[in-house]
Motif scaffolding. Structure first.
Motif, mmCIF file in Angstrom:
data_model
loop_
_atom_site.group_PDB
_atom_site.id
_atom_site.type_symbol
_atom_site.label_atom_id
_atom_site.label_comp_id
_atom_site.label_asym_id
_atom_site.label_seq_id
_atom_site.Cartn_x
_atom_site.Cartn_y
_atom_site.Cartn_z
ATOM 1 N N SER A 204 11.340 15.529 1.414
ATOM 2 C CA SER A 204 11.998 16.554 2.210
ATOM 3 C C SER A 204 10.935 17.579 2.569
ATOM 4 C CB SER A 204 13.140 17.216 1.432
ATOM 5 O OG SER A 204 12.642 17.924 0.299
ATOM 6 N N TYR A 205 11.012 18.078 3.789
ATOM 7 C CA TYR A 205 9.971 18.950 4.295
ATOM 8 C C TYR A 205 10.630 20.094 5.042
ATOM 9 C CZ TYR A 205 5.707 20.275 6.891
ATOM 10 O OH TYR A 205 4.643 20.953 7.433
ATOM 11 N N SER A 206 10.621 21.282 4.450
ATOM 12 C CA SER A 206 11.275 22.432 5.061
ATOM 13 C C SER A 206 10.538 23.702 4.678
ATOM 14 C CB SER A 206 12.731 22.514 4.601
ATOM 15 O OG SER A 206 13.359 23.658 5.118
ATOM 16 N N ARG A 207 10.197 24.500 5.696
ATOM 17 C CA ARG A 207 9.537 25.787 5.491
ATOM 18 C C ARG A 207 8.267 25.642 4.651
ATOM 19 N NH1 ARG A 207 14.654 29.908 4.339
ATOM 20 N NH2 ARG A 207 15.730 29.517 6.307
ATOM 21 N N GLY A 208 7.531 24.606 4.939
ATOM 22 C CA GLY A 208 6.274 24.395 4.244
ATOM 23 C C GLY A 208 6.403 23.796 2.864
ATOM 24 N N LEU A 209 7.614 23.429 2.443
ATOM 25 C CA LEU A 209 7.839 22.882 1.104
ATOM 26 C C LEU A 209 8.098 21.384 1.177
ATOM 27 C CD1 LEU A 209 8.255 23.515 -1.954
ATOM 28 C CD2 LEU A 209 10.692 23.718 -1.415
ATOM 29 N N ILE A 210 7.299 20.612 0.505
ATOM 30 C CA ILE A 210 7.485 19.160 0.445
ATOM 31 C C ILE A 210 7.947 18.774 -0.958
ATOM 32 C CG2 ILE A 210 6.325 16.923 0.420
ATOM 33 C CD1 ILE A 210 4.589 17.792 2.620
ATOM 34 N N LYS A 211 9.048 18.023 -1.008
ATOM 35 C CA LYS A 211 9.532 17.463 -2.270
ATOM 36 C C LYS A 211 9.545 15.949 -2.167
ATOM 37 C CE LYS A 211 12.513 21.314 -3.672
ATOM 38 N NZ LYS A 211 13.896 21.694 -4.053
ATOM 39 N N VAL A 212 9.011 15.310 -3.155
ATOM 40 C CA VAL A 212 9.016 13.852 -3.187
ATOM 41 C C VAL A 212 10.374 13.383 -3.695
ATOM 42 C CG1 VAL A 212 7.955 11.790 -4.143
ATOM 43 C CG2 VAL A 212 6.536 13.756 -3.551
ATOM 44 N N LEU A 213 11.114 12.689 -2.860
ATOM 45 C CA LEU A 213 12.455 12.236 -3.213
ATOM 46 C C LEU A 213 12.461 10.836 -3.806
ATOM 47 C CD1 LEU A 213 14.312 13.461 -0.002
ATOM 48 C CD2 LEU A 213 14.066 14.662 -2.183
ATOM 49 N N ASP A 214 11.494 10.041 -3.425
ATOM 50 C CA ASP A 214 11.488 8.644 -3.862
ATOM 51 C C ASP A 214 10.049 8.177 -4.041
ATOM 52 O OD1 ASP A 214 11.781 5.918 -4.250
ATOM 53 O OD2 ASP A 214 13.430 5.737 -2.816
ATOM 54 N N ARG A 215 9.546 8.292 -5.260
ATOM 55 C CA ARG A 215 8.161 7.919 -5.518
ATOM 56 C C ARG A 215 7.945 6.423 -5.338
ATOM 57 N NH1 ARG A 215 3.400 9.535 -9.345
ATOM 58 N NH2 ARG A 215 2.261 7.581 -9.233
ATOM 59 N N SER A 216 8.920 5.633 -5.739
ATOM 60 C CA SER A 216 8.786 4.185 -5.606
ATOM 61 C C SER A 216 8.571 3.795 -4.151
ATOM 62 C CB SER A 216 10.034 3.494 -6.165
ATOM 63 O OG SER A 216 9.951 2.093 -6.009
ATOM 64 N N LYS A 217 9.317 4.417 -3.252
ATOM 65 C CA LYS A 217 9.163 4.122 -1.836
ATOM 66 C C LYS A 217 7.844 4.667 -1.309
ATOM 67 C CE LYS A 217 11.888 3.995 2.408
ATOM 68 N NZ LYS A 217 13.194 4.364 3.036
ATOM 69 N N LEU A 218 7.421 5.809 -1.858
ATOM 70 C CA LEU A 218 6.141 6.379 -1.456
ATOM 71 C C LEU A 218 5.009 5.424 -1.798
ATOM 72 C CD1 LEU A 218 4.734 8.914 -0.271
ATOM 73 C CD2 LEU A 218 4.534 9.769 -2.616
ATOM 74 N N GLU A 219 5.099 4.783 -2.951
ATOM 75 C CA GLU A 219 4.094 3.794 -3.332
ATOM 76 C C GLU A 219 4.140 2.587 -2.400
ATOM 77 O OE1 GLU A 219 3.960 2.675 -7.397
ATOM 78 O OE2 GLU A 219 3.964 4.725 -8.162
ATOM 79 N N THR A 220 5.332 2.201 -1.977
ATOM 80 C CA THR A 220 5.467 1.067 -1.062
ATOM 81 C C THR A 220 4.835 1.376 0.293
ATOM 82 O OG1 THR A 220 7.533 0.381 -2.134
ATOM 83 C CG2 THR A 220 7.106 -0.469 0.080
ATOM 84 N N LEU A 221 5.022 2.605 0.774
ATOM 85 C CA LEU A 221 4.501 2.998 2.074
ATOM 86 C C LEU A 221 2.994 3.240 2.041
ATOM 87 C CD1 LEU A 221 7.334 5.419 3.221
ATOM 88 C CD2 LEU A 221 6.835 3.147 4.143
ATOM 89 N N SER A 222 2.472 3.509 0.867
ATOM 90 C CA SER A 222 1.029 3.681 0.742
ATOM 91 C C SER A 222 0.343 2.329 0.897
ATOM 92 C CB SER A 222 0.685 4.288 -0.615
ATOM 93 O OG SER A 222 -0.705 4.462 -0.755
ATOM 94 N N CYS A 223 -0.930 2.367 1.247
ATOM 95 C CA CYS A 223 -1.686 1.122 1.349
ATOM 96 C C CYS A 223 -2.016 0.581 -0.042
ATOM 97 C CB CYS A 223 -2.971 1.375 2.133
ATOM 98 S SG CYS A 223 -3.937 2.764 1.485
ATOM 99 N N GLU A 224 -2.663 -0.576 -0.085
ATOM 100 C CA GLU A 224 -2.984 -1.185 -1.382
ATOM 101 C C GLU A 224 -4.031 -0.399 -2.165
ATOM 102 O OE1 GLU A 224 -5.640 -3.552 1.596
ATOM 103 O OE2 GLU A 224 -3.728 -2.476 1.605
ATOM 104 N N CYS A 225 -4.654 0.593 -1.514
ATOM 105 C CA CYS A 225 -5.733 1.342 -2.166
ATOM 106 C C CYS A 225 -5.242 2.110 -3.395
ATOM 107 C CB CYS A 225 -6.385 2.302 -1.174
ATOM 108 S SG CYS A 225 -7.200 1.449 0.192
ATOM 109 N N TYR A 226 -4.060 2.715 -3.285
ATOM 110 C CA TYR A 226 -3.547 3.457 -4.440
ATOM 111 C C TYR A 226 -3.275 2.519 -5.612
ATOM 112 C CZ TYR A 226 -0.447 5.825 -7.653
ATOM 113 O OH TYR A 226 0.115 6.328 -8.802
ATOM 114 N N ALA A 227 -2.630 1.388 -5.327
ATOM 115 C CA ALA A 227 -2.315 0.433 -6.393
ATOM 116 C C ALA A 227 -3.576 -0.095 -7.049
ATOM 117 C CB ALA A 227 -1.482 -0.718 -5.831
ATOM 118 N N ALA A 228 -4.623 -0.341 -6.258
ATOM 119 C CA ALA A 228 -5.882 -0.851 -6.809
ATOM 120 C C ALA A 228 -6.519 0.173 -7.741
ATOM 121 C CB ALA A 228 -6.835 -1.209 -5.672
ATOM 122 N N VAL A 229 -6.519 1.426 -7.324
ATOM 123 C CA VAL A 229 -7.098 2.486 -8.154
ATOM 124 C C VAL A 229 -6.275 2.687 -9.424
ATOM 125 C CG1 VAL A 229 -7.583 4.968 -8.281
ATOM 126 C CG2 VAL A 229 -8.197 3.675 -6.231
#
Length: 260
Positions: A204-229
């Motif tokens: 969620s992104y409002s008034r400059g504030l970002i909250k991660v709502l779904d980390r699992s999905k965030l990992e899915t949307l990230s490239c393989e670089c994060y998983a490799a590290v």
């Protein structure tokens, strides 16, 4: 009523220091000095002499490569999983990169003479530092690949995940311009990438504030670089605690993203 003062960070909040045996801790801890790390503070400047090794407790430091024209790009991040100053025990007295605080907090620092003395005992500290160095090399290498081959959206996902892995308090305050400098991209690109993640329900992104709502999905949307590290880090640094997976819950890390 006066506000309660925050407890002083302890050396064991740094996972590498906590992994040392009581014998090694007794030799090193009396020489540790707690220092505040304000946002944007520079710990090491490129090619300048290094006098201390830093062990972050609740801060994050970005290692940046700075070009001749002043442009910079983050090549790795360091938090409470490790230390800053690996070149001191690898034979160098300076570093080609700049170390810039990206999330304010504290660190314990140790004079280089004490670091080298303990390192030359060829004991536990040497083994932990070498394993950490290998994990850091993996992160630097994967970041170079990511910056060359993956989209700004994927790079932002990777950066958010790496930052959250190193935060104990779960929030981060910085400008869009600062994040753009970390990634080596335009600020407009960061804004667009954050908007896309919000539309997908990942943040969620409002008034400059970002909250991660779904980390699992965030990992899915990230490239393989994060998983490799992450895989290499957990393999080498077996002293790290398990990290929780965040999936649609109110107990979520928060990243504050302020527009300058």
């Amino acid at each position: 009523m006066p506000a309660k003062s925050q407890p002083q960070p302890q050396p064991q909040q740094n996972h590498l220091l906590a992994a040392l045996s009581p014998e090694v801790q007794c030799r090193l801890f009396p020489h540790l000095e707690l220092v505040p790390l304000p946002l944007r503070a520079v710990l090491y400047e490129s090619r300048r002499p290094m006098r201390h090794v830093y062990f972050p407790t609740d801060s994050i430091v970005s290692l940046q490569y700075v070009m001749e024209n002043g442009a910079s790009t983050a090549i790795s991040v360091v938090g409470n999983e490790g230390l800053l100053g690996i070149t001191l025990f690898l034979g160098g007295e300076s570093t080609p990169s700049r170390s810039l605080v990206q999330s304010a907090g504290y660190a314990y620092r140790l004079p280089r003479a004490r670091v080298k003395e303990e390192f030359n005992r060829h004991g536990q500290l040497l083994m932990l530092m070498l394993r950490y160095t290998q994990a850091l090399i993996t992160q630097v290498s994967q970041t170079a690949v990511c910056n060359r081959h993956h989209s700004i959206d994927q790079q932002l996902c990777r950066w958010l995940l790496l930052s959250m892995d190193r935060l104990s308090h779960g929030h981060l305050t910085m400008t869009q311009e600062f994040i753009a400098n970390m990634l080596g991209v335009r600020r407009e690109g960061v804004t667009q990438a954050a908007s896309k993640l919000q539309q997908l329900g990942v943040i969620s992104y409002s008034r400059g504030l970002i909250k991660v709502l779904d980390r699992s999905k965030l990992e899915t949307l990230s490239c393989e670089c994060y998983a490799a590290v992450k895989k290499e880090t957990e393999l080498l640094l077996n002293y790290l605690p398990q990290r929780p997976v965040i999936t649609n819950t109110d107990a979520i890390p928060t990243v504050t993203l302020k527009t300058p």
